[in-house]
Design a protein around this motif. Structure first.
Motif, PDB file in Angstrom:
ATOM      1  N   LEU A 197     -15.124   6.574   9.687  1.00  0.00           N
ATOM      2  CA  LEU A 197     -15.847   5.300   9.794  1.00  0.00           C
ATOM      3  C   LEU A 197     -14.886   4.129   9.918  1.00  0.00           C
ATOM      4  O   LEU A 197     -15.124   3.200  10.699  1.00  0.00           O
ATOM      5  CB  LEU A 197     -16.772   5.096   8.589  1.00  0.00           C
ATOM      6  CG  LEU A 197     -17.983   6.014   8.510  1.00  0.00           C
ATOM      7  CD1 LEU A 197     -18.857   5.616   7.329  1.00  0.00           C
ATOM      8  CD2 LEU A 197     -18.785   5.997   9.800  1.00  0.00           C
ATOM      9  N   ARG A 198     -13.793   4.158   9.177  1.00  0.00           N
ATOM     10  CA  ARG A 198     -12.813   3.066   9.299  1.00  0.00           C
ATOM     11  C   ARG A 198     -12.257   3.004  10.716  1.00  0.00           C
ATOM     12  O   ARG A 198     -12.063   1.912  11.268  1.00  0.00           O
ATOM     13  CB  ARG A 198     -11.698   3.224   8.263  1.00  0.00           C
ATOM     14  CG  ARG A 198     -12.139   2.832   6.860  1.00  0.00           C
ATOM     15  CD  ARG A 198     -10.961   2.616   5.917  1.00  0.00           C
ATOM     16  NE  ARG A 198     -10.069   3.754   5.863  1.00  0.00           N
ATOM     17  CZ  ARG A 198     -10.156   4.757   4.995  1.00  0.00           C
ATOM     18  NH1 ARG A 198     -11.123   4.759   4.095  1.00  0.00           N
ATOM     19  NH2 ARG A 198      -9.299   5.734   5.016  1.00  0.00           N
ATOM     20  N   ARG A 199     -11.998   4.165  11.316  1.00  0.00           N
ATOM     21  CA  ARG A 199     -11.528   4.186  12.715  1.00  0.00           C
ATOM     22  C   ARG A 199     -12.590   3.618  13.647  1.00  0.00           C
ATOM     23  O   ARG A 199     -12.287   2.824  14.543  1.00  0.00           O
ATOM     24  CB  ARG A 199     -11.161   5.611  13.146  1.00  0.00           C
ATOM     25  CG  ARG A 199      -9.762   6.018  12.777  1.00  0.00           C
ATOM     26  CD  ARG A 199      -9.324   7.299  13.484  1.00  0.00           C
ATOM     27  NE  ARG A 199     -10.213   8.427  13.268  1.00  0.00           N
ATOM     28  CZ  ARG A 199     -10.184   9.232  12.216  1.00  0.00           C
ATOM     29  NH1 ARG A 199      -9.301   9.041  11.271  1.00  0.00           N
ATOM     30  NH2 ARG A 199     -11.033  10.236  12.110  1.00  0.00           N
ATOM     31  N   LEU A 200     -13.843   4.033  13.470  1.00  0.00           N
ATOM     32  CA  LEU A 200     -14.941   3.515  14.292  1.00  0.00           C
ATOM     33  C   LEU A 200     -15.016   1.994  14.182  1.00  0.00           C
ATOM     34  O   LEU A 200     -15.107   1.292  15.195  1.00  0.00           O
ATOM     35  CB  LEU A 200     -16.268   4.143  13.851  1.00  0.00           C
ATOM     36  CG  LEU A 200     -17.537   3.606  14.511  1.00  0.00           C
ATOM     37  CD1 LEU A 200     -17.591   3.966  15.989  1.00  0.00           C
ATOM     38  CD2 LEU A 200     -18.777   4.136  13.785  1.00  0.00           C
ATOM     39  N   PHE A 201     -14.961   1.480  12.961  1.00  0.00           N
ATOM     40  CA  PHE A 201     -15.048   0.037  12.754  1.00  0.00           C
ATOM     41  C   PHE A 201     -13.852  -0.687  13.372  1.00  0.00           C
ATOM     42  O   PHE A 201     -13.997  -1.741  13.984  1.00  0.00           O
ATOM     43  CB  PHE A 201     -15.154  -0.295  11.265  1.00  0.00           C
ATOM     44  CG  PHE A 201     -16.384   0.265  10.580  1.00  0.00           C
ATOM     45  CD1 PHE A 201     -17.563   0.497  11.268  1.00  0.00           C
ATOM     46  CD2 PHE A 201     -16.353   0.571   9.234  1.00  0.00           C
ATOM     47  CE1 PHE A 201     -18.692   1.005  10.641  1.00  0.00           C
ATOM     48  CE2 PHE A 201     -17.470   1.078   8.582  1.00  0.00           C
ATOM     49  CZ  PHE A 201     -18.636   1.294   9.291  1.00  0.00           C
ATOM     50  N   ALA A 202     -12.662  -0.119  13.240  1.00  0.00           N
ATOM     51  CA  ALA A 202     -11.461  -0.752  13.790  1.00  0.00           C
ATOM     52  C   ALA A 202     -11.462  -0.730  15.318  1.00  0.00           C
ATOM     53  O   ALA A 202     -11.143  -1.741  15.960  1.00  0.00           O
ATOM     54  CB  ALA A 202     -10.211  -0.056  13.252  1.00  0.00           C
ATOM     55  N   LEU A 203     -11.819   0.407  15.912  1.00  0.00           N
ATOM     56  CA  LEU A 203     -11.816   0.527  17.372  1.00  0.00           C
ATOM     57  C   LEU A 203     -12.818  -0.414  18.037  1.00  0.00           C
ATOM     58  O   LEU A 203     -12.588  -0.883  19.152  1.00  0.00           O
ATOM     59  CB  LEU A 203     -12.108   1.965  17.796  1.00  0.00           C
ATOM     60  CG  LEU A 203     -10.980   2.967  17.593  1.00  0.00           C
ATOM     61  CD1 LEU A 203     -11.475   4.384  17.843  1.00  0.00           C
ATOM     62  CD2 LEU A 203      -9.801   2.645  18.504  1.00  0.00           C
ATOM     63  N   THR A 204     -13.919  -0.662  17.370  1.00  0.00           N
ATOM     64  CA  THR A 204     -14.965  -1.500  17.958  1.00  0.00           C
ATOM     65  C   THR A 204     -14.861  -2.961  17.540  1.00  0.00           C
ATOM     66  O   THR A 204     -15.602  -3.799  18.042  1.00  0.00           O
ATOM     67  CB  THR A 204     -16.359  -0.979  17.545  1.00  0.00           C
ATOM     68  OG1 THR A 204     -16.448  -1.016  16.115  1.00  0.00           O
ATOM     69  CG2 THR A 204     -16.585   0.429  18.060  1.00  0.00           C
ATOM     70  N   GLY A 205     -13.964  -3.255  16.600  1.00  0.00           N
ATOM     71  CA  GLY A 205     -13.850  -4.618  16.090  1.00  0.00           C
ATOM     72  C   GLY A 205     -14.880  -4.935  15.022  1.00  0.00           C
ATOM     73  O   GLY A 205     -14.935  -6.062  14.520  1.00  0.00           O
ATOM     74  N   ALA A 206     -15.701  -3.963  14.664  1.00  0.00           N
ATOM     75  CA  ALA A 206     -16.736  -4.199  13.647  1.00  0.00           C
ATOM     76  C   ALA A 206     -16.122  -4.484  12.284  1.00  0.00           C
ATOM     77  O   ALA A 206     -16.761  -5.123  11.445  1.00  0.00           O
ATOM     78  CB  ALA A 206     -17.678  -2.997  13.556  1.00  0.00           C
TER      79      ALA A 206
END
Length: 114
Positions: A89-98
């Motif tokens: 989830l941290r990767r998802l948030f970082a990759l998308t700027g979320a």
């Protein structure tokens, strides 16, 4: 909503309970378009009734774009805080700027703090 028994459905919502002025919803497993309905219902109901909603993501193993979209929509309607997101989830948030938009915290206790 009176307690955890009201939002447990397909097993994605692990628990749901009041905490201070907010409400905690604990999720688990893989969160994608096929499994998201009960979590969306629990988070939306909590957001309708409480000024702050904490998503305990410590047991979430995967989240896709539909999960991310749900969080971003809820972020606009309540003080949404994400507690204990794992590596994926941290990767998802970082990759998308979320991660610059969502309020991320290392634990539920930290998320409930000031």
């Amino acid at each position: 909503m009176t307690g955890a028994e009201d939002v447990r459905g397909d097993g994605v919502v692990k628990d749901s309970y009041p905490a201070g002025s907010g409400w905690v919803v604990a999720a688990r497993g893989e969160l994608d378009q096929d499994t998201l309905a009960s979590l969306e219902e629990a988070l939306t109901a909590a957001a309708d009734r409480h000024p702050m909603v904490v998503l305990d993501a410590s047991s979430v193993t995967f989240g896709d774009s539909s999960f991310l979209n749900l969080l971003l929509r809820l972020h606009r309607s309540t003080a949404l805080r994400i507690a204990a997101p794992g590596d994926q989830l941290r990767r998802l948030f970082a990759l998308t700027g979320a991660d610059t938009v969502l309020s991320l915290h290392p634990s539920v206790q930290d998320a409930l703090g000031p």
